[in-house]
Design an enzyme around this catalytic site. Sequence first.
Site, short mmCIF file in Angstrom:
data_model
loop_
_atom_site.label_atom_id
_atom_site.label_comp_id
_atom_site.label_asym_id
_atom_site.label_seq_id
_atom_site.Cartn_x
_atom_site.Cartn_y
_atom_site.Cartn_z
NE ARG A 55 -4.06 -1.97 0.23
CZ ARG A 55 -4.08 -3.23 -0.25
NH1 ARG A 55 -3.05 -3.71 -0.90
NH2 ARG A 55 -5.17 -3.98 -0.08
CD GLU A 90 -6.16 0.64 1.74
OE1 GLU A 90 -5.93 -0.52 2.08
OE2 GLU A 90 -7.00 0.95 0.88
CB SER A 94 -8.97 -1.94 3.85
OG SER A 94 -9.22 -3.22 3.36
P1 FAD Z 1 -9.12 8.32 -5.41
O1 FAD Z 1 -9.81 7.89 -4.20
O2 FAD Z 1 -9.78 9.28 -6.31
O3 FAD Z 1 -7.70 8.93 -5.01
C1 FAD Z 1 -6.89 8.27 -4.07
C2 FAD Z 1 -5.60 9.10 -3.86
O4 FAD Z 1 -4.83 9.09 -5.06
C3 FAD Z 1 -5.89 10.58 -3.58
O5 FAD Z 1 -4.87 11.02 -2.70
C4 FAD Z 1 -5.77 11.24 -4.93
O6 FAD Z 1 -5.41 12.61 -4.85
C5 FAD Z 1 -4.66 10.42 -5.58
N1 FAD Z 1 -4.80 10.29 -7.04
C6 FAD Z 1 -5.85 9.77 -7.71
N2 FAD Z 1 -5.61 9.78 -9.03
C7 FAD Z 1 -4.37 10.32 -9.20
C8 FAD Z 1 -3.57 10.60 -10.34
N3 FAD Z 1 -3.98 10.33 -11.60
N4 FAD Z 1 -2.36 11.18 -10.15
C9 FAD Z 1 -1.91 11.45 -8.89
N5 FAD Z 1 -2.63 11.22 -7.77
C10 FAD Z 1 -3.85 10.65 -7.92
N6 FAD Z 1 -7.65 -1.02 -2.73
C11 FAD Z 1 -6.80 -2.06 -2.85
O7 FAD Z 1 -5.58 -1.87 -2.97
N7 FAD Z 1 -7.25 -3.34 -2.84
C12 FAD Z 1 -8.55 -3.64 -2.71
O8 FAD Z 1 -8.91 -4.82 -2.72
C13 FAD Z 1 -9.48 -2.57 -2.59
N8 FAD Z 1 -10.79 -2.82 -2.45
C14 FAD Z 1 -11.68 -1.79 -2.32
C15 FAD Z 1 -13.03 -2.09 -2.18
C16 FAD Z 1 -13.96 -1.06 -2.05
C17 FAD Z 1 -15.42 -1.41 -1.91
C18 FAD Z 1 -13.52 0.28 -2.06
C19 FAD Z 1 -14.52 1.40 -1.95
C20 FAD Z 1 -12.17 0.58 -2.19
C21 FAD Z 1 -11.23 -0.46 -2.31
N9 FAD Z 1 -9.86 -0.21 -2.44
C22 FAD Z 1 -8.97 -1.25 -2.60
C23 FAD Z 1 -9.35 1.17 -2.40
C24 FAD Z 1 -9.43 1.90 -3.77
O9 FAD Z 1 -10.31 1.26 -4.63
C25 FAD Z 1 -8.05 1.99 -4.45
O10 FAD Z 1 -7.14 2.66 -3.62
C26 FAD Z 1 -8.13 2.71 -5.79
O11 FAD Z 1 -6.90 2.59 -6.46
C27 FAD Z 1 -8.49 4.18 -5.64
O12 FAD Z 1 -8.76 4.70 -6.93
P2 FAD Z 1 -9.55 6.06 -7.12
O13 FAD Z 1 -9.42 6.44 -8.56
O14 FAD Z 1 -10.90 5.96 -6.58
O15 FAD Z 1 -8.64 7.04 -6.24
N1 EPU Z 2 -10.87 -11.07 9.44
C1 EPU Z 2 -11.55 -11.16 10.64
N2 EPU Z 2 -12.62 -10.33 10.82
C2 EPU Z 2 -13.03 -9.44 9.88
C3 EPU Z 2 -12.31 -9.34 8.67
C4 EPU Z 2 -11.22 -10.17 8.47
O1 EPU Z 2 -11.21 -11.94 11.50
O2 EPU Z 2 -14.02 -8.75 10.12
C5 EPU Z 2 -9.76 -12.01 9.19
C6 EPU Z 2 -10.18 -13.06 8.15
O3 EPU Z 2 -10.82 -14.14 8.74
C7 EPU Z 2 -8.85 -13.44 7.54
C8 EPU Z 2 -8.04 -12.16 7.61
O4 EPU Z 2 -8.67 -11.34 8.59
O5 EPU Z 2 -8.22 -14.41 8.33
C9 EPU Z 2 -7.93 -11.43 6.27
O6 EPU Z 2 -9.23 -11.05 5.82
P1 EPU Z 2 -9.55 -10.75 4.28
O7 EPU Z 2 -9.09 -11.89 3.43
O8 EPU Z 2 -10.96 -10.34 4.18
O9 EPU Z 2 -8.60 -9.55 3.89
P2 EPU Z 2 -8.14 -8.25 4.66
O10 EPU Z 2 -6.75 -8.46 5.16
O11 EPU Z 2 -9.15 -7.79 5.62
C10 EPU Z 2 -6.95 -7.27 2.56
C11 EPU Z 2 -6.90 -5.96 1.85
C12 EPU Z 2 -8.12 -5.79 0.95
C13 EPU Z 2 -8.10 -6.93 -0.07
C14 EPU Z 2 -8.14 -8.26 0.66
C15 EPU Z 2 -8.01 -9.43 -0.26
C16 EPU Z 2 -5.66 -4.42 3.26
C17 EPU Z 2 -5.71 -3.26 4.18
N3 EPU Z 2 -6.84 -4.86 2.80
O12 EPU Z 2 -8.08 -7.22 3.43
O13 EPU Z 2 -8.00 -4.56 0.25
O14 EPU Z 2 -9.20 -6.84 -0.96
O15 EPU Z 2 -7.04 -8.32 1.61
O16 EPU Z 2 -6.71 -9.53 -0.72
O17 EPU Z 2 -4.58 -4.90 2.93
C18 EPU Z 2 -8.52 -2.25 0.38
O18 EPU Z 2 -7.30 -2.06 0.39
O19 EPU Z 2 -9.37 -1.32 0.40
C19 EPU Z 2 -9.01 -3.62 0.36
C20 EPU Z 2 -10.30 -3.94 0.39
#
Ligand code: FAD
Ligand code: EPU
Length: 337
Positions: free
Chosen positions: A162, A333, A237
């Site tokens: 991240r 995050e 997250s």
């Molecule tokens: P924004 O929220 O618009 O911007 C995020 C940051 O980046 C801000 O500081 C912004 O100023 C900057 N920024 C955006 N675009 C640019 C650019 N072109 N140039 C320079 N700076 C820029 N993240 C994960 O890593 N893994 C996941 O599994 C994951 N799951 C998610 C699930 C949900 C339901 C949600 C809501 C979010 C999740 N995220 C996850 C977080 C998010 O989707 C990512 O961080 C994504 O890359 C953000 O993209 P965005 O365009 O919405 O960025």
């Molecule tokens: N867990 C719990 N309770 C909860 C949630 C999770 O005990 O309420 C435990 C699960 O049982 C498991 C472990 O935590 O043992 C990991 O859970 P999960 O696989 O759901 O993933 P996570 O670590 O909570 C991370 C990323 C997610 C990404 C998933 C899948 C971060 C901060 N988050 O979540 O990214 O989608 O793994 O790879 O690293 C995001 O960054 O916004 C995001 C959604």
Amino acid sequence: MLENASLKSYHTFGIEVKARFLVEVHSPEELQAFYQDPAFAALPKLILGGGSNVLFTQDFPGLVLVNRLQGIEVLAEDDFEVHLKVASGENWHALVQYCVERNWGGIENLSLIPGTVGAAPMQNIGAYGVEIKEVLEKVEFLNLENFASQTLSNADCQFGYRESIFKHELKGKAFITAVYLKLQKRGHLLKMNYGDIRDKLEEARVNEPGIADISKAVIAIRQSKLPNPAELGNAGSFFKNPIVAETVLHQIQTTHPLVPFYPAGEGLVKVPAGWLIEQSGWKGKRVGNTGSHARQALVLVNYGDAKTEEVRDLAYAIIADVESKFGIRLHPEVNFV
Ligand code: FAD
Ligand code: EPU
């Protein structure tokens, strides 16, 4: 150009905040013109993609630039690999689908992550055992200090969990305009070891999975755990998973022998923040208009009309409780604006 614009529909937390000015930009030239326009020179500026990783803490007193740069270009390909240049305003999941449909491997585990392509390198998006750094060749950006178009190689992006240079040294100094990716057409190794991917494939009776099957499995897992921002405001997250010394883990194991953890380098482990939050009693708990999600404690949600202060207070209460119970400090995050 909108003035005094509501940002509610421009970020996935869906909190009612305003921007003094808001524009949608469609080309690097247009972008540069706004940055150089004397009318906005003295104002703070914010780049917004899909707004899926931000928490607005107040009205934004300057110019919000919403990224709409579009275009997917195949730069080179042979029987084994394809090299793509993708404009930063493209939707990330639409790009994943575009690649999956063509059977190009590398980003299928990153299915259904909201937001834009340009924000993906910011925090080196990751999910289900894959991070974008594994397929990223270089990043093109507009240097906001001298307006030169520059590129950074993968190594120079300083990717970590991240993390990237764009969150540190280049914070506020670079508008990412395009991302270059290398994907596999043949010989791609599927990554199925994370969590429930194999279970999902078995459930769907897929014996010889391909790229599209992995994507479908990841989508199904995500839909079963993560709230859809269109229905319940959230930013994924809210905290990063903390990386701690093994000794800290051993301490926790004395009272919680089943604590989940993942190796994170010599003498270090990653402990899931979701688990720490659940053990601290916050999972599914609602406080006013906000709360920790019932199926994923790490996701803080907006039940409809949450104020930013409510979300911030909840986040601090969770940090304090986890720290007092486990001695581990959680770090957001989500980007606070
Ligand atoms: P924004 O929220 O618009 O911007 C995020 C940051 O980046 C801000 O500081 C912004 O100023 C900057 N920024 C955006 N675009 C640019 C650019 N072109 N140039 C320079 N700076 C820029 N993240 C994960 O890593 N893994 C996941 O599994 C994951 N799951 C998610 C699930 C949900 C339901 C949600 C809501 C979010 C999740 N995220 C996850 C977080 C998010 O989707 C990512 O961080 C994504 O890359 C953000 O993209 P965005 O365009 O919405 O960025
Ligand atoms: N867990 C719990 N309770 C909860 C949630 C999770 O005990 O309420 C435990 C699960 O049982 C498991 C472990 O935590 O043992 C990991 O859970 P999960 O696989 O759901 O993933 P996570 O670590 O909570 C991370 C990323 C997610 C990404 C998933 C899948 C971060 C901060 N988050 O979540 O990214 O989608 O793994 O790879 O690293 C995001 O960054 O916004 C995001 C959604």
